[in-house]
Design an enzyme around this catalytic site. Sequence first.
Site, PDB file in Angstrom:
ATOM      1  N   GLY A   1      10.613 -11.005   5.304  1.00  0.00           N
ATOM      2  CA  GLY A   1      11.870 -11.264   5.982  1.00  0.00           C
ATOM      3  C   GLY A   1      12.980 -11.840   5.140  1.00  0.00           C
TER       4      GLY A   1
ATOM      5  CD  GLN B   1      -2.785  -7.676  -2.424  1.00  0.00           C
ATOM      6  OE1 GLN B   1      -2.918  -6.571  -1.900  1.00  0.00           O
ATOM      7  NE2 GLN B   1      -1.985  -8.605  -1.919  1.00  0.00           N
TER       8      GLN B   1
ATOM      9  CE1 TYR C   1      -6.782  -5.027   5.670  1.00  0.00           C
ATOM     10  CE2 TYR C   1      -5.399  -6.033   3.987  1.00  0.00           C
ATOM     11  CZ  TYR C   1      -5.589  -5.068   4.954  1.00  0.00           C
ATOM     12  OH  TYR C   1      -4.611  -4.150   5.218  1.00  0.00           O
TER      13      TYR C   1
ATOM     14  CB  THR D   1      -0.918   0.001   1.228  1.00  0.00           C
ATOM     15  OG1 THR D   1      -1.814  -1.107   1.136  1.00  0.00           O
ATOM     16  CG2 THR D   1      -1.725   1.296   1.315  1.00  0.00           C
TER      17      THR D   1
END
Length: 370
Positions: A295, A100, A182, A28
């Site tokens: 990560g 997405q 979500y 985002t």
Amino acid sequence: MQKVNKILMPYSKNGFKLKSHLVMAPMTRSRAIDNLPNELMGEYYGQRTGAGLIITEGTSPMPNGLGYPRIPGIYSKNQIYGWSLTTQKVHQGNSKIFCQLMHTGRIGHEDNLPEGEHLVSPSDMRAAGKIFTDTIGLQEFSSPVALTTEAVKNNIQGHVTASRNAMAAGFDGVELHGANGYLIEQFLHPVVNNRTDEYGGDLKHRAAFVLEMLEKIAAAIGKNHVGIRFSPFSTMGDLPAYNPEEVHETYVYLAEQLNKLGIAYIHIGMSPTIPQKTLDAIRSSFGGTILICNGLTPESAEAALEKGFADIVAFARSYLANPDLDRRIEKNAALNIPDLSTAYTPGAKGYTDYPTLAGSKEKAVLVELN
């Protein structure tokens, strides 16, 4: 002779082909003023075509899914046109790009929605927490409206329409956002989803929402153009932890069903909370592409590819600050440090103004923060 990084080699599996194993993860960035994709966003994505696959920031399939400020949609003609500016740029760089689709469900605030719209969810259970709004800053999450059975079916169809719109805008496919607490994950969750209709109850009924959606999207745009993101065992979005064995069974069942559907990939947000047995079961149940993120360093990403669980690997904030991440990996070069103060602010600063490699031979120090 310098070792060739597998990350940078071409990838192909079950008809899903990319110029490399390197993926730009969805992030985002909040640059879509009035929820419209724009030329600045096209420039941003166009700068990062060293990736074999780019997955866009979360994009709402319908107006009531716009939980955050300044996130783009893909439900109007103007949004389709706006996104075409991005897909043209990306294809000029010989990369593929998936949109997405992110419906935030109960995670959001009505100040971030168009007038007259309300947050929706499987139930009217309000999430604890706050979200930024452009009106007065941080506010508590709004209370959602529980979707009726008819509204659930309309929501599924809205995702199908958004998928068609994405293809019309020039995307190579869509990724459903089934993580981060979500809407899709709200349906999968046995606490937030307390429904008594066909979309609630045991894990198979709770999974019916996303599986019906995926089946219809695959029929509309082709199964090779569809992926989905999951984060098993996550508690983001105020999701209470529940029976670990049921979590395991849920995602194994989903992997089995997605294998039958034959979609292109499953994108897994990796976490130490995911047991190895769950990852192993997902891998053995799904014969398509598995993408992992979270990560990773170039070294750990290479190791992951060699181990065989992951087919392709994604980087997020490293791509935020390094539009030429592929070249920096190839040359083992130092990375720009992200300016997180501009991660979600409007405008070009901290978005399209990061410098590209200029002959640096310093060793890369890359730690993913996403």
